[in-house]
Design a protein around this motif. Sequence first.
Motif, PDB file in Angstrom:
ATOM      1  N   GLU A   1       2.476   1.811  -3.458  1.00 33.92           N
ATOM      2  CA  GLU A   1       1.507   2.253  -4.456  1.00 33.92           C
ATOM      3  C   GLU A   1       1.138   3.721  -4.316  1.00 33.92           C
ATOM      4  N   ASN A   2       1.211   4.244  -3.108  1.00 35.58           N
ATOM      5  CA  ASN A   2       0.702   5.596  -2.862  1.00 35.58           C
ATOM      6  C   ASN A   2       1.780   6.664  -2.664  1.00 35.58           C
TER       7      ASN A   2
ATOM      8  N   THR B   1       0.837  -1.206   0.000  1.00 31.85           N
ATOM      9  CA  THR B   1       0.000   0.000   0.000  1.00 31.85           C
ATOM     10  C   THR B   1       0.873   1.256   0.000  1.00 31.85           C
TER      11      THR B   1
END
Length: 357
Positions: free
Chosen positions: A137-138, A134
């Motif tokens: 990805e961000n 996560t």
Amino acid sequence: LRSDYVGPRNGSTLTPNIDDFFRDGLVFKNIYSPSGSTYRGNLSVFTATNPFFYNLDVKTFESLRSQPGFRYWKEIYTSQKTLAEYLKSAGYRTAMLNKGTRSGKATMLDRGYDSYKQFPMRILIEDQIKDLFTQIENIQEPYFIHFHAIPTRLHRAYYPQHRQRVKDRDIIYAPYNLGDDPYGYKVIRNHGATEYHQRRAEHTIYRQQLEYADEQLKRIFDFISNRLENTVVILTSTHGTQIGDKGIYASNGVSYESNIRVPLMIKIPGKKFNSTIDDRLSLLGLVPGILKLVGLPHDTMDGMNLLSVLDGKKDYTRPFIAGHNDKDSYLIQGDWKLFVRSDTHRTLFKLQDGMAS
């Protein structure tokens, strides 16, 4: 992680995914941690500062940390910039996903991170990795992500219930829940066994945990496979573990080879290496090497640039390398090592391949 168990070209077959990923990477054979304890080792490595600078023993540090008088020590301990602080000041987005109290916020190593998450000890590496994905990805480029996990055998080991496990009469699996649901096992040796069988069980547990960790790390390698053209990937450990060697069953901050010789593997975009670096070197040179690699200046550091080999030269050599724990220290010059324990026990011996001393 112990260097005799991990990495390509070391004779072990327990980490095929790590070996494959770093097969053409820069692999160091004889890297020494500045400390065999998490508390001092992490502080030293990630500030490239001699471990003698952090001169409180861990129990004193932890007892003082909540006292008003700790302000004096806090100013000393935070006076050395961390790798994350260097990178953040240069415009990098920074994040740390940390498991282990003495490798992060508890020792003020959460400095310089835009995002910091502390995981409980019982969380398995497979769920820690979900948060890593996560984060990747961000996060905006350029970025630095520090992922610190403890899947292998140190003070204790945790193992998933869904994965096949080694069955051994001297290994105990104590199941536990996460919330209301079955989650994992706490893995311990049978303390009632003979010392020989306890040590054998410790090494068996370590091999099991290492294979599990290697399997999980492959998920990371696969996930970042489309980012490798502009991403440096580093795998290392700030200390190893005794796992019964010399009658010691944890880390315990000792300067024996199994506790201070660690793996260091670096995958660099556009670079391929077919041999190992055999020089005996200190992990204190990692941060200066990283900063030089990405073109950032830095203050005077105790560590020598480990990555100077990329420039066709070796400016990391010093007459000796040294390390320090709460009760012992070591000094290595060439193939000779001096081990000092509590200022009362001194041993000088010649180093051999392997983890004998």
